[in-house]
Enzyme design. Structure first.
Site, PDB file in Angstrom:
ATOM      1  N   SER A 115       0.854  -1.437   0.006  1.00  0.00           N
ATOM      2  CA  SER A 115      -0.210  -0.515   0.084  1.00  0.00           C
ATOM      3  C   SER A 115       1.042   1.346   0.261  1.00  0.00           C
ATOM      4  O   SER A 115       1.729   1.875  -0.750  1.00  0.00           O
ATOM      5  CB  SER A 115      -0.902  -0.214   1.131  1.00  0.00           C
ATOM      6  OG  SER A 115      -1.958   0.905   1.094  1.00  0.00           O
ATOM      7  N   GLU A 135      -8.938  -5.318  -4.926  1.00  0.00           N
ATOM      8  CA  GLU A 135      -8.464  -4.627  -3.533  1.00  0.00           C
ATOM      9  C   GLU A 135      -9.538  -3.355  -3.179  1.00  0.00           C
ATOM     10  O   GLU A 135      -9.506  -3.612  -1.662  1.00  0.00           O
ATOM     11  CB  GLU A 135      -6.827  -3.639  -4.545  1.00  0.00           C
ATOM     12  CG  GLU A 135      -6.341  -4.304  -5.127  1.00  0.00           C
ATOM     13  CD  GLU A 135      -4.866  -4.336  -4.321  1.00  0.00           C
ATOM     14  OE1 GLU A 135      -5.323  -4.422  -2.935  1.00  0.00           O
ATOM     15  OE2 GLU A 135      -3.585  -4.937  -4.290  1.00  0.00           O
ATOM     16  N   HIS A 141      -7.811  -5.906  -0.446  1.00  0.00           N
ATOM     17  CA  HIS A 141      -6.485  -4.928  -0.071  1.00  0.00           C
ATOM     18  C   HIS A 141      -5.909  -5.589   1.518  1.00  0.00           C
ATOM     19  O   HIS A 141      -6.355  -5.640   2.727  1.00  0.00           O
ATOM     20  CB  HIS A 141      -7.094  -3.756  -0.028  1.00  0.00           C
ATOM     21  CG  HIS A 141      -5.483  -2.347   0.426  1.00  0.00           C
ATOM     22  ND1 HIS A 141      -4.380  -2.415  -0.934  1.00  0.00           N
ATOM     23  CD2 HIS A 141      -5.054  -1.982   1.394  1.00  0.00           C
ATOM     24  CE1 HIS A 141      -3.999  -1.969  -0.172  1.00  0.00           C
ATOM     25  NE2 HIS A 141      -4.135  -0.607   0.957  1.00  0.00           N
TER      26      HIS A 141
END
Length: 495
Positions: A185, A320, A414
């Site tokens: 990330s 995600e 995610h």
């Protein structure tokens, strides 16, 4: 007997558990307090005697996640001034030549820290790797563009930590010539930015970008709009003196208020094209193109040859954006009428939804939004990074994490790959659901160890024509250009 090692700052004592030596909370930089909050990092002050390194250290000042996200990730928070430190796990402090991995955590450049249980490096050390996890300045102190302050202070922290690794990792048995930097990330965005930064040359041999991009940087003018908005919340000028004098908690409250305003803005363009393009309403602070640490958009630098000698592993999870849209209830609120409006808000041609719907019979409008935003923000950018790095001779491997969480609605969202990469599934059930497959953790963790050791994670290198992607699931498989029609629709629509 607990191990003691000698470092550039002094001696530290760790602790052995299960054959792994852990050294926690070792400072690599002086505490960024007072005037130093907005200054470039300085090396930690040396200490006398033996410093105990057996407890996790402080984290940068940050807000807890909202309850729906906190329920998945937990609420670990150890606030403190002296948070610029590293944790080190090693199989043998007396050894030599071991591969080294340096972890840069995510959290939208505003949250996170190396104290999270999912980032425990014991499994990497168990498998012959020296694992170093890094804290860095977050939020306004780390990333706000501010007149009179050095730019990209959080990135400068990361650079100083990598320099500390070069000077000290041999004391833990590691090879400073065989360092892999990896992150997820905002951590993945950091790694991609470091890959393109002249300031990082020679500090690592390999890089892993997990759910990150090489375009997540803000133009300086756009970044200053966010800084001015934070200052306005505090009722002070946007200067080093005024923000430096602000109470850290009040500064945090102002930062959070601005992030919320950006996410809810009916006209997000007023926050600057680069901020809204990269953040999609989820993020407000980024590294800034400064002509120095970040000379240009990292992808442009990489396409021109920056980092071409660094071996790269990069990829995403399949779903995600479900992490951001499902727990918060946003996906459920989006209907067929709202979908084109939301897409247009983020510069996406609404016609793209027809292509995504054709390959997803029965998908709701919220499902389609999650899939489109996943591809726009993550998967397409991963392909562009792989293409650019490969075109200049950089060896690249691409993966996708495909296993769906047992938590209803999350899919392969995610951050879901993290406990599999670190082999820390125990305790990750709030995110993974019950009984996550340990076989998949064994497989994925082994691939990261192999890449750090040799540069080869175990599948074909990227070829821009065939586009091989290692898809991690149950079972895993190598696939060529998965879901090519979706990315083509985004490209053809100019979205």
């Amino acid at each position: 007997m607990d191990p003691v090692v000698s470092l550039t700052g002094g001696r530290v004592r760790g602790r052995v558990t299960g054959g792994v030596s852990a050294f926690l909370g070792i400072p690599y930089a002086a505490a960024p307090v007072g005037p130093a909050r907005f200054e470039a990092p300085r090396p930690a002050r040396p200490w006398d005697g033996v410093r105990e390194a057996t407890a996790l250290g402080a984290m940068a000042t940050q807000a807890l996640y909202a309850p729906p996200i906190a329920a998945l990730l937990g609420t670990t928070n150890l606030p403190g001034d002296d948070h610029l430190h590293v944790n080190v796990w090693t199989p043998d402090p007396a050894g030599s030549g071991l591969p080294v991995m340096v972890w840069i955590h995510g959290g939208a450049f505003t949250r996170g820290g190396n104290a999270l249980a999912v980032y425990d490096g014991s499994a990497f050390a168990r498998d012959g790797v020296v694992l170093v996890s890094v804290n860095y300045r977050l939020g306004v102190p780390g990333f706000a563009a501010l007149e009179g302050a050095p730019s990209n202070r959080g990135l400068r922290d990361q650079l100083l930590a990598l320099a500390w690794v070069q000077e000290n990792v041999a004391a833990f048995g590691g090879d400073p010539g065989n360092v892999t930097v990896f992150g997820e990330s905002a951590g993945g965005m950091s790694v991609a930015t470091l890959l393109a930064s002249p300031a990082a040359e020679g500090l690592f041999r390999r890089a892993v970008v997990q759910s990150g991009t090489a375009t997540a940087v803000a133009d300086e003018d756009d970044a200053r709009l966010v800084t001015k908005a934070v200052a306005a919340q505090l009722g002070v000028p946007a200067t080093v003196e005024a923000l430096g004098a602000a109470d850290p908690e009040q500064l945090l409250e102002a930062q959070n208020a601005v992030a919320l305003a950006l996410a809810q803005a009916p006209d997000p363009a007023r926050w600057g094209a680069s901020v809204i393009r990269n953040g999609l309403g989820v993020m407000s602070l980024f590294p800034t193109v400064d002509g120095d640490v970040v000379p240009d958009v990292p992808l442009a630098r990489i396409a021109a040859g920056a980092g071409s000698g660094v071996e790269l592993l990069t990829g995403t999870t399949r779903d995600e954006f479900r992490f951001f849209l499902v727990p918060t209830g946003i996906a459920a609120m989006v209907n067929d009428v709202a979908l084109p409006v939301v897409l247009a808000r983020y510069g996406i041609d609404p016609s793209v939804a027809q292509v995504y719907a054709a390959s997803r019979p029965g998908a709701s409008a919220g499902d389609l939004l999650a899939a489109i935003l996943t591809d726009k923000a993550f998967r397409r950018e991963t392909v562009r990074l792989a293409d650019a790095h490969t075109a200049v001779g950089g060896r690249t491997h691409v993966y996708e994490f495909d296993w769906a969480s047992g938590v209803p609605g999350l899919g392969a969202c995610h951050a879901l790959e993290l406990p599999f990469v670190f082999d820390t599934l125990a305790g990750a059930e709030p995110l993974t659901g019950p009984n996550p497959p340990h076989q998949l953790a064994d497989e994925m963790h082994a691939a990261w160890v192999a890449f750090a050791s040799s540069g080869d994670p175990g599948w074909a290198a990227w070829d821009p024509d065939k586009r091989p992607v290692q898809v991690f699931g149950m079972p895993s498989s190598l696939q060529l250009d998965p879901r090519v029609e979706d990315l083509a629709a985004l490209d053809n629509a100019g979205s």
